[in-house]
Design an enzyme around this catalytic site. Structure first.
Site, PDB file in Angstrom:
ATOM      1  N   LYS A  78       0.803  -1.227   0.000  1.00 34.56           N
ATOM      2  CA  LYS A  78       0.000   0.000   0.000  1.00 34.56           C
ATOM      3  C   LYS A  78       0.838   1.280   0.000  1.00 34.56           C
ATOM      4  O   LYS A  78       0.375   2.309  -0.510  1.00 34.56           O
ATOM      5  CB  LYS A  78      -0.960   0.001   1.190  1.00 34.56           C
ATOM      6  CG  LYS A  78      -2.030  -1.070   1.091  1.00 34.56           C
ATOM      7  CD  LYS A  78      -3.033  -0.965   2.208  1.00 34.56           C
ATOM      8  CE  LYS A  78      -4.097  -2.057   2.078  1.00 34.56           C
ATOM      9  NZ  LYS A  78      -5.192  -1.889   3.040  1.00 34.56           N
ATOM     10  N   ASP A 114      -9.791   2.619   2.438  1.00 37.22           N
ATOM     11  CA  ASP A 114      -9.770   1.886   3.707  1.00 37.22           C
ATOM     12  C   ASP A 114     -10.457   2.669   4.815  1.00 37.22           C
ATOM     13  O   ASP A 114     -11.318   2.149   5.531  1.00 37.22           O
ATOM     14  CB  ASP A 114      -8.332   1.584   4.136  1.00 37.22           C
ATOM     15  CG  ASP A 114      -7.716   0.413   3.399  1.00 37.22           C
ATOM     16  OD1 ASP A 114      -8.467  -0.482   2.950  1.00 37.22           O
ATOM     17  OD2 ASP A 114      -6.486   0.380   3.271  1.00 37.22           O
TER      18      ASP A 114
END
Length: 294
Positions: A78, A114
């Site tokens: 990420k 997220d």
């Protein structure tokens, strides 16, 4: 059977999407997103790609070359994936992590869904209002960055970030300090602040399938009035959550965040509303099928 429920017939017009991670076999994203494409009648397929860190740059080159329209990014990519993208959305840049890539004619833009997915799940499933509360984050990786940023924006009074590498926790704390009070620490420092905490968020892979008997911290101090949230969704109930519930705490699993972050990604890719109920149904059915096969 309606056209939207039929399986996609792969042809020369089929658009490719996928998720990358290391590991990635545990991911239910292909089940969930392929169901979403079917529900909306979109000619697309979604696959899982096991990409080792040293192959990340090559993979992103392949995204451009093959015209892969969208990619979800999971552990451990990420943060590192950002260097290969053309543009980073403002919130993802602030967070310092990307979990969704949109390919517009070879121009790759990174987003982070997220945090917004997590907050939606926390409100709807755990009934937890973050404003004015104190939070303990366990782990400081890519997912933690998105969640911490979102909780800070929701008005958390203070966020403590505990991590194996204390310097990494301190760096994340500094990132969100413009939004709220934040401190970084090692796991050994949790005892000193545990009586202040309203919400614990577990952001590491400890306890994820197949290592389902693992737990990151001592849970004997958990109590009624505390909410314990685990971002892991495989298994649906981790050992951390079982022990939290046994001590009267409010246990909140990671399935909702997983579904909502995927739903937001779907909407970035397609500009259509995500079929959230059907996405949840598909993931739960996949877990049930796995249990029956054991």
């Amino acid at each position: 059977m309606s056209a939207t429920k039929q399986a996609v017939n792969v042809d020369s017009e089929t658009v490719l999407y996928g998720v990358i991670g290391d590991p990635v076999r545990h991911s239910k994203s292909p089940v969930m997103l392929n169901r979403a494409f079917r529900e909306r009648g979109i000619n697309a397929v979604y696959a899982a790609f096991h990409i080792a860190p040293e192959q990340l740059g090559n993979f992103i080159g392949g995204v451009r070359a093959m015209g892969i329209r969208g990619v979800n990014v999971t552990i451990p990519h990420k943060q590192n994936v950002m260097q290969y993208l053309d543009h980073i959305d403002e919130s993802a840049a602030t967070i310092g992590a990307v979990n969704t890539i949109v390919n517009e004619g070879g121009r790759l833009t990174g987003y982070n869904t997220d945090g917004i997915g997590y907050v939606r799940s926390l409100k709807e499933e755990a009934g937890f209002n973050t404003a004015g509360k104190k939070v303990l984050m366990l782990g400081a990786g890519g997912a933690a960055r998105g969640v911490a940023y979102a909780l800070a924006r929701e008005g958390a009074a203070k966020i403590y970030i505990a991590n194996r590498t204390e310097a990494k926790a301190a760096e994340l704390a500094e990132t969100i300090r413009p939004l709220t009070a934040a401190d970084g620490m090692g796991y050994g420092d949790i005892d000193a602040i545990r009586n202040e905490i309203d919400l614990i968020v577990h952001n590491t892979s400890v306890g994820m399938h197949p290592n389902v008997d693992d737990v990151l911290i001592d849970t004997t101090w958990f109590h009624e009035g505390l909410t314990v949230s685990d971002l892991i969704y495989n298994p649906l109930e981790t050992r951390l959550l079982r022990e939290a519930a046994a001590r009267g705490a409010n246990a909140h699993g990671g399935l909702g965040m997983f579904i909502y972050q995927g739903a937001y990604a779907f909407e970035y890719w397609t500009n259509q509303p995500a079929p959230v109920a059907e996405m949840r149904e598909s993931v739960l059915a996949a877990f049930q099928a796995a249990v029956l096969q054991q």
